[in-house]
Design a protein around this motif. Structure first.
Motif, short mmCIF file in Angstrom:
data_model
loop_
_atom_site.label_atom_id
_atom_site.label_comp_id
_atom_site.label_asym_id
_atom_site.label_seq_id
_atom_site.Cartn_x
_atom_site.Cartn_y
_atom_site.Cartn_z
N ASP A 116 75.25 -14.43 78.11
CA ASP A 116 73.98 -15.06 78.44
C ASP A 116 74.20 -16.55 78.60
OD1 ASP A 116 71.42 -16.13 78.52
OD2 ASP A 116 70.62 -14.49 77.30
N ASN A 117 73.88 -17.08 79.81
CA ASN A 117 74.12 -18.50 80.09
C ASN A 117 73.20 -19.42 79.29
OD1 ASN A 117 76.16 -17.91 81.92
ND2 ASN A 117 74.74 -17.73 83.64
N ASP A 118 72.11 -18.86 78.78
CA ASP A 118 71.16 -19.68 78.02
C ASP A 118 71.55 -19.81 76.55
OD1 ASP A 118 69.59 -20.07 80.25
OD2 ASP A 118 68.40 -18.25 79.89
N ALA A 119 72.52 -19.04 76.11
CA ALA A 119 72.92 -19.05 74.70
C ALA A 119 73.83 -20.24 74.42
CB ALA A 119 73.62 -17.76 74.34
N LYS A 120 73.59 -20.89 73.30
CA LYS A 120 74.40 -22.02 72.89
C LYS A 120 74.87 -21.83 71.45
CE LYS A 120 71.96 -25.30 75.89
NZ LYS A 120 71.20 -26.56 75.95
N GLU A 121 76.01 -22.42 71.15
CA GLU A 121 76.50 -22.33 69.78
C GLU A 121 75.60 -23.12 68.85
OE1 GLU A 121 80.62 -22.50 68.74
OE2 GLU A 121 81.26 -22.23 70.83
N CYS A 122 75.53 -22.67 67.60
CA CYS A 122 74.66 -23.31 66.62
C CYS A 122 75.30 -23.21 65.25
CB CYS A 122 73.27 -22.65 66.62
SG CYS A 122 73.32 -20.85 66.38
N PHE A 123 74.70 -23.87 64.27
CA PHE A 123 75.16 -23.75 62.89
C PHE A 123 74.48 -22.55 62.23
CE2 PHE A 123 75.82 -28.29 63.81
CZ PHE A 123 77.16 -28.39 63.45
N GLU A 124 75.19 -21.95 61.31
CA GLU A 124 74.74 -20.71 60.69
C GLU A 124 73.31 -20.78 60.15
OE1 GLU A 124 76.21 -17.72 57.07
OE2 GLU A 124 77.35 -19.52 57.60
N ARG A 125 72.94 -21.92 59.57
CA ARG A 125 71.64 -22.03 58.91
C ARG A 125 70.53 -22.55 59.83
NH1 ARG A 125 73.05 -24.24 52.77
NH2 ARG A 125 74.47 -22.54 52.22
N ASP A 126 70.85 -22.81 61.08
CA ASP A 126 69.83 -23.28 62.01
C ASP A 126 68.80 -22.19 62.28
OD1 ASP A 126 71.20 -25.64 62.19
OD2 ASP A 126 71.98 -25.30 64.21
N GLU A 127 67.55 -22.59 62.44
CA GLU A 127 66.51 -21.64 62.78
C GLU A 127 66.79 -21.01 64.14
OE1 GLU A 127 61.64 -21.46 63.34
OE2 GLU A 127 62.63 -23.34 62.74
N GLY A 128 66.67 -19.68 64.20
CA GLY A 128 66.91 -18.97 65.45
C GLY A 128 68.37 -18.72 65.76
N CYS A 129 69.25 -19.07 64.84
CA CYS A 129 70.69 -18.88 65.04
C CYS A 129 71.08 -17.49 64.59
CB CYS A 129 71.47 -19.92 64.24
SG CYS A 129 73.21 -20.02 64.67
N HIS A 130 71.84 -16.78 65.41
CA HIS A 130 72.23 -15.40 65.12
C HIS A 130 73.76 -15.29 65.02
CE1 HIS A 130 68.16 -13.82 65.79
NE2 HIS A 130 68.10 -14.67 66.81
N GLU A 131 74.21 -14.44 64.11
CA GLU A 131 75.64 -14.24 63.91
C GLU A 131 76.14 -13.07 64.75
OE1 GLU A 131 77.75 -14.39 59.89
OE2 GLU A 131 77.69 -12.24 60.32
N TYR A 132 77.27 -13.28 65.42
CA TYR A 132 77.92 -12.24 66.20
C TYR A 132 79.38 -12.16 65.76
CZ TYR A 132 73.80 -12.77 69.16
OH TYR A 132 72.52 -12.84 69.61
N ILE A 133 79.96 -10.98 65.96
CA ILE A 133 81.36 -10.78 65.60
C ILE A 133 82.17 -10.53 66.87
CG2 ILE A 133 83.00 -9.41 64.24
CD1 ILE A 133 80.65 -8.56 62.47
N GLN A 160 83.20 -9.07 58.72
CA GLN A 160 82.62 -10.42 58.84
C GLN A 160 83.50 -11.47 58.16
OE1 GLN A 160 78.64 -9.40 57.19
NE2 GLN A 160 77.82 -9.94 59.19
N GLY A 161 84.78 -11.16 58.00
CA GLY A 161 85.69 -12.09 57.35
C GLY A 161 86.35 -13.06 58.31
N ASN A 162 86.23 -12.82 59.61
CA ASN A 162 86.81 -13.71 60.61
C ASN A 162 86.16 -13.43 61.97
OD1 ASN A 162 88.00 -11.17 60.90
ND2 ASN A 162 89.97 -11.98 61.54
N ASN A 163 86.47 -14.29 62.94
CA ASN A 163 86.00 -14.13 64.32
C ASN A 163 84.47 -14.08 64.43
OD1 ASN A 163 88.70 -14.00 65.30
ND2 ASN A 163 88.79 -11.86 64.65
N LEU A 164 83.79 -14.93 63.66
CA LEU A 164 82.34 -15.00 63.73
C LEU A 164 81.92 -16.07 64.74
CD1 LEU A 164 81.39 -14.75 59.93
CD2 LEU A 164 81.59 -12.92 61.63
N LEU A 165 80.81 -15.79 65.42
CA LEU A 165 80.28 -16.70 66.42
C LEU A 165 78.77 -16.82 66.18
CD1 LEU A 165 80.99 -18.29 69.03
CD2 LEU A 165 80.40 -16.22 70.32
N TYR A 166 78.25 -18.04 66.19
CA TYR A 166 76.83 -18.28 65.95
C TYR A 166 76.18 -18.85 67.22
CZ TYR A 166 78.14 -17.57 61.13
OH TYR A 166 78.65 -17.02 59.97
N LEU A 167 75.16 -18.12 67.71
CA LEU A 167 74.52 -18.49 68.96
C LEU A 167 73.00 -18.43 68.84
CD1 LEU A 167 76.68 -16.39 71.48
CD2 LEU A 167 76.89 -18.84 71.03
#
Length: 202
Positions: A1-18, A193-200
């Motif tokens: 998704d071109n609209d998705a941007k990286e974010c910090f884990e605790r940011d509102e609306g931030c989702h974790e992906y593996i 969830q021990g590695n390769n995590l991405l927050y978007l």
């Protein structure tokens, strides 16, 4: 998704992906070292939560482990399965490696993984008797003609009713990962969830 941007884990609306691409060493198994999952969100792991995600005939042992505090160790004989592990898309032409650490009187205890409908299976590996933690692994490449809707795997340690995990055998730090090419060896153990995590977020 071109609209998705990286974010910090605790940011509102931030989702974790593996990230699960081959050769990244991402573990697809949940609760893979039997440390438990805080299902009810109370900040503590209860006795029953140590068993989460596993179909088990046997016990979680709190006195003998390769990693953390727990391992699987049947008092009599037993088996342990994790079923319907979603790999995201068809298993066709994909290769996986299953690995685990075992210790004790494990002779004749088998393990393998297969498609969730049991139609295609890896080789079965038999554990040995050892006084120290030893790592075992099995690799398997699924053929090109696997149906497109076959996306899930089962991990099976012990095979009822005859080939069970024997008493005095301890199992820990199980890993199921995708590899490619000529790779048949497991990567270093990491938990789910021990590695390769991405927050978007969008």
């Amino acid at each position: 998704d071109n609209d998705a941007k990286e974010c910090f884990e605790r940011d509102e609306g931030c989702h974790e992906y593996i990230r699960t691409k081959p050769n990244l060493g991402t573990n697809l198994l949940k609760n893979s070292s039997f440390e438990g999952v805080d299902v009810d969100g109370d900040g503590e792991i209860s006795w029953s939560e140590e068993y989460e995600f596993w179909v088990m005939s046997g016990n979680i042992d709190n006195s003998n482990s390769y990693l953390g505090s727990n391992s699987f160790g049947p008092v009599g004989v037993g088996n342990i399965w994790q079923e319907n592990i979603d790999t995201g898309y068809s298993l066709a032409n994909r290769k996986f490696v299953l690995s685990l650490y075992a210790k004790g009187t494990c002779d004749t205890s088998p393990f393998r993984f297969d498609s969730a409908d049991d139609s295609i299976s890896s080789d079965e590996v038999i554990l040995a008797n050892t006084d120290y933690w030893q790592r075992y692994s099995v690799a398997f490449a699924f053929p090109y003609n696997v149906p497109s809707n076959a996306t899930m795997l089962d991990v099976k340690i012990g095979s009822p009713p005859t080939d069970m995990v024997t008493a005095g055998c301890y199992i820990d730090a199980i890993k199921l990962e995708e590899v490619s090419g000529l790779e048949n060896s497991p990567s270093n153990y990491t938990g789910y969830q021990g590695n390769n995590l991405l927050y978007l977020k969008k």
